[in-house]
Design a protein around this motif. Structure first.
Motif: not given
Length: 1012
Positions: A18-25
């Protein structure tokens, strides 16, 4: 090579995917500790590439967030609400019963004091049933039927009932069943079980209307309204559930709905040995979970991965404390480095009572230690002090006389550190209580003694009710927190508001730990006082004590520390989803690892199993999974097995050890923990006669100075070192008041009684008629003994009758006194001379110096021409001396004492003549009234001869006048006293260990033997 830790591999997987998109989890974990470690692993991965952290919650936090309409109410408030609901339900049932029957009477609802115990169990059952979505009405209807069937033997014939009773004994329900029903007790018993179903509904309705609930019911509400709950989630919400296993039916329904909406995924750790084992129930259970909710692919999904430790060792320790003291050895064997700050080692405590000993046993070289357990409030000094105080108050409240307090409990309370350090008068009060020799001490005398501080008044002034006790506890806590100007030590404004100003000057400051403990306890008391319940005002003192103890037992005080550095000290539940290189399990015996997990419940085992409720024990897959998951990535696994205390199992190895050894074929090394003490073995102790000792001894040689007593000389002969402690240093064993009469007090009462009886008869010729008159008077001897008992224990004469136990002791003394008088009656006529009179004497040393003695003679009389110097002995005593040197033996101490008395009398009156113009010294005979021992006066009255048999040249020991043995006895005394006053000869401890058995200094001398 061990696998990568589960949480680390999950963090790596999502970071790379996910990279930076991990913050949405939103990641959900089984515990706070696993959440913390996941955050740590994720931050390490993102050290070079900063990212926004994702949301991270525990499963409990998620449940509370999903249903914000209701707040969780604390257990104590729930208990009061439950009781209100119970009263409503019983009132409704009584009303329905009256409408259906004529002539019925309203049943009295149990008081809150009676309900509190059952209430806690009912709350626990409700919580469990809600988590497992049990149909409450069906369950409790079945429970009522079950209880009725369990006590119904109506299907048995009379012959069958008689056969059962002949084998098992009387069983009430096997008798006349109709009589049982008419009695009404059985119907009342059954009505309680029928109440539980309606109680559940009324209780939840009551608290829901107020905007509250409890955690289990929150799970049920979310499961039942899962569609609404999921629809309320904000757009873009996506959950990742990590490391769960023991999924309850309520959680199952929620997860199913989330999965159906495709807003959740699951990471199940399959690299666990019992999951790989197709014979273990955990294999099929996790398979069903994966089938229902799916599995994120990753290293944790490898069902063939090696998941057992590289090395396993079982260490047997001698005791629970020995295993803790052996931690430095275990850490060294596991090659744990003091310089390694990384969290690579965990010490797991199935028995959380070992927390403080464990923390203090870790070597100081380990600078970083993290403790996740929290310290139980009920084990803190303030909690133990208040518990002891409340127990004393409960004891007093059960007595008809509340003007006195039990001395033994008073001494224990006054000896508590927080009181003894705070109250200088405490030591004086302790001394006064011990000096009174009374099991019950007057409250007013305690409060007026020594001008006690406010703390003493707070503790021991009368407390009329339970609610008053709450006020008093708050005052005590506030006094302790503020009396020493400790208010600035409370670190926040909130805490400063918890206590009031107190400007009195005191002695020393409390430690930060003590203040922290007091603060937490004070919060509990204020919480309990603030509950809006009328029952708080009317609680009985013992009920309030129980309620407070329940509340205190639920509170733990967290330790502050960095959870990501150094050695981790944790409980079993904190290990969920965690993997460290070195795992050390203390108390790895069956019943502790895993814990038996038995909880009180009103639901029988058969119904729990039928309704698929957890039953604990070997059927608990959750704790099995937690253990095997925690060791699956370890390099070194160490079990420490120790004999448990009397309330647990006896030290049998945990079944987990046997499972690894016999089922999974793990090679397990076994060793015994050998601890060596640096303390040197006790050598022979001696005390030189220095200048101070010489000055003290010199006073015995000075006319008008100190005097030796017969008992002190006997002490010297038994053990010179004890003589040094007692006679030179003035040390004495402190005697705590006890409800049992001590042997020395028993002897004192008997001596005083005999002195009073013969003093009344006067120094005259004693006739048989005189003694018969006393023996025939039923009350005379008894009245004298009771008067002497009151005199010894400083009891007010005639104000209050003696207790039943005191009367029993007086009767025992009377038995002894009557035996003496009956024996004396057969000696009549004889002349009574004196009793309990003080005499002095001197003995010469070999260098001509004179030692001064003083002592009281029990009795002097004249029987058939013999002037007897009598010593009463209620214990063991010898009446025969074979050799003079045998006087050094403790067995002959009574003979030595009577010979000293003869010397006293000989020096005082030896040269004078009696009424028959005969020299008194020639007719002095030592005599011992040996009462209790075999062959003594009470067991062999007819053949008993009290005259002491002394050594006779050329023949066996016979009774002899003192004048015949005076020269030999004086030579013995000269030798012993010359040795005592030889300044070059030190005081040495005895070589006879049996003498140490009852010595108060045995422990300090290294001779702590068990008393038989």
């Amino acid at each position: 090579m061990p696998l990568e830790p589960f949480l680390s591999s999950v963090a790596r997987h999502y970071f790379e995917e996910r990279g930076a998109d991990i913050a949405s989890l939103c990641f959900v974990f089984p515990s706070k500790r696993s959440l913390t470690f996941f955050r740590h692993y994720l931050s390490e991965l993102a050290s070079d590439t900063p990212i926004f952290a994702p949301r991270m919650l525990t499963i409990s936090q998620l449940i509370e967030e999903l249903y914000p309409q209701l707040k969780i109410l604390d257990k104590t408030a729930l208990l009061f609400e439950l009781y209100e609901a119970y009263r409503e339900v019983r009132a409704e049932q009584d009303k329905q019963g009256k409408e259906g029957e004529t002539g019925g009477t309203e049943e009295q609802v149990e008081s809150f004091d009676d309900f509190i115990y059952w209430g806690n169990i009912i709350l626990q059952d409700f919580d469990t049933c809600d988590r497992y979505l049990v149909n409450i009405r069906h369950l409790y209807n079945n429970l009522g039927d079950f209880k009725e069937l369990a006590d119904d033997f109506s299907h048995l014939t009379q012959e069958m009932r008689e056969s059962i009773q002949s084998f098992w004994g009387s069983i009430p329900s096997l008798g006349d069943r109709h009589k049982d029903l008419e009695d009404g007790h059985k119907q009342r018993f059954l009505s309680f079980w029928r109440t539980l179903g309606p109680l559940y509904e009324a209780f939840n309705k009551r608290i829901s209307e107020k905007g509250y609930t409890y955690e289990g019911h929150l799970y049920r509400l979310i499961a039942e309204h899962r569609d609404d709950v999921v629809n309320r989630l904000s757009k873009g919400t996506y959950f990742v559930f990590v490391g769960l296993f023991d999924v309850t039916p309520s959680e199952h329904k929620l997860f199913t709905r989330l999965r159906k909406q495709e807003i959740a995924e699951f990471c199940w750790d399959k690299a666990v040995k019992i999951v790989q084992d197709k014979q273990h129930p955990a294999h099929s259970y996790l398979g069903k979970l994966i089938k229902s909710f799916g599995q994120v692919k990753g290293p944790w999904d490898d069902s063939l991965a090696s998941c057992l430790p590289e090395s396993v060792r079982v260490v047997h320790a001698a005791s629970l404390m020995a295993q803790v003291k052996g931690l430095p050895i275990l850490l060294e064997q596991a090659e744990v480095s003091e310089a390694d700050d990384h969290p690579t080692t965990a010490i797991i405590l199935p028995d959380e009572g070992l927390l403080l000993p464990t923390a203090s046993s870790i070597p100081e070289d380990f600078q970083h230690i993290n403790i996740s357990l929290g310290y139980p409030l009920n084990r803190t000094p303030i909690a133990l002090l208040l518990k002891r105080w409340i127990k004393l108050l409960e004891f007093v409240s059960r007595r008809s006389d509340e003007t006195t307090l039990p001395s033994d409990q008073l001494l224990g309370l006054l000896s508590e550190r927080l009181i003894s350090d705070y109250t200088p008068e405490a030591s004086e009060l302790i001394k006064a209580i011990r000096g009174r020799k009374r099991f019950f001490y007057p409250r007013e005398e305690l409060l007026s003694a020594c001008k006690p501080t406010p703390l003493i008044h707070l503790l021991f002034s009368s407390i009329p009710s339970g609610f008053t006790l709450l006020d008093r506890i708050q005052e005590v806590l506030e006094y302790l927190a503020t009396a020493e100007d400790n208010l600035p030590s409370l670190r926040t404004e909130e805490r400063q508001e918890e206590v009031r100003d107190n400007t009195e000057e005191e002695k020393e400051r409390l430690s930060d730990f003590d203040l922290e403990f007091i603060y937490h306890y004070l919060r509990l008391v204020k919480r309990l006082k603030g509950l809006p319940s009328p029952y708080i005002q009317s609680l009985h003192l013992s009920t309030l004590g129980h309620l407070l103890e329940e509340m205190v037992s639920t509170v733990t005080i967290p330790f502050e520390g960095d959870p990501l550095r150094g050695i981790q000290v944790m409980g079993l539940l904190e290990t969920r989803s965690l993997h460290l290189e070195n795992m050390i399990y203390l108390s790895a015996q069956e019943g502790v690892l895993p814990p038996s997990k038995y909880k009180s419940t009103l639901i029988p085992f058969t119904l729990r199993r039928g309704f698929r409720l957890p039953i604990g024990g070997t059927d608990d897959m959750g704790q099995d999974y937690t253990f095997f998951q925690s060791i699956s990535r370890a390099k070194h696994l160490i079990f420490v097995v120790a004999p448990a205390d009397a309330q647990r199992t006896g030290g049998e190895e945990s079944r987990y050890i046997n499972l690894l050894r016999y089922v999974y074929g793990v090679h397990i090394e076994t060793q015994t923990l050998q601890l060596t003490s640096e303390r040197q073995a006790f050598g022979a102790i001696s005390k030189p006669k220095d200048e101070e000792v010489r000055r003290h001894l010199q006073e015995y040689l000075t006319p008008g100075g100190r005097t030796l007593s017969p008992s002190s000389l006997i002490t010297y002969l038994s053990c010179p070192l004890r003589f040094y402690y007692e006679s030179i240093k003035g040390l004495r064993e402190e005697q705590d008041p006890t409800i049992l009469l001590q042997s020395n007090d028993f002897g004192t009462i008997l001596h005083d009684t005999m002195q009073a009886i013969y003093a009344e008869l006067g120094e005259s010729k004693i006739s048989k008629e005189m003694l018969s008159g006393i023996l025939d008077d039923r009350n005379k001897i008894s009245n004298i003994i009771q008067a002497k008992y009151r005199e010894l224990f400083k009891l007010d004469k005639g104000k209050k009758p003696l207790s039943g136990l005191a009367l029993i002791y007086c009767q025992m003394v009377e038995t002894y006194a009557r035996s003496i008088l009956t024996f004396d009656k057969e000696l009549t006529p004889f002349f009574y001379w004196e009793s309990e009179q003080e005499h002095t004497a001197t003995f010469q040393l070999k260098d001509g110096q004179v030692v001064h003695f003083k002592g009281k003679i029990d009795r002097v009389d004249e029987v058939h021409g013999h002037i007897r110097v009598v010593d009463y002995k209620t214990g063991k005593a010898s009446l025969r001396l074979e050799e003079w040197d045998m006087l050094r033996k403790s067995d002959n101490k009574a003979i030595l004492q009577t010979l000293l008395y003869c010397a006293f009398l000989s020096q005082a009156k030896g040269s004078s003549t009696d009424r028959d113009d005969q020299c008194i010294s020639n007719r002095l005979y030592p005599a011992i009234y040996q009462l209790k021992s075999k062959g003594g006066l009470m067991t062999s009255n007819d053949s008993f001869d009290p005259l002491v048999k002394l050594p006779f040249e050329g023949g066996k020991s016979t009774p002899q006048p003192y004048s015949e043995v005076e020269e030999a006895f004086q030579a013995f005394m000269s030798e012993v006293l010359t040795e005592l006053f030889d300044f070059e000869k030190p005081f040495e401890q005895t070589t006879d260990n049996d003498i140490c058995r009852y010595c108060p200094f045995a422990l300090s001398c290294g001779r702590s033997l068990k008393r038989s």
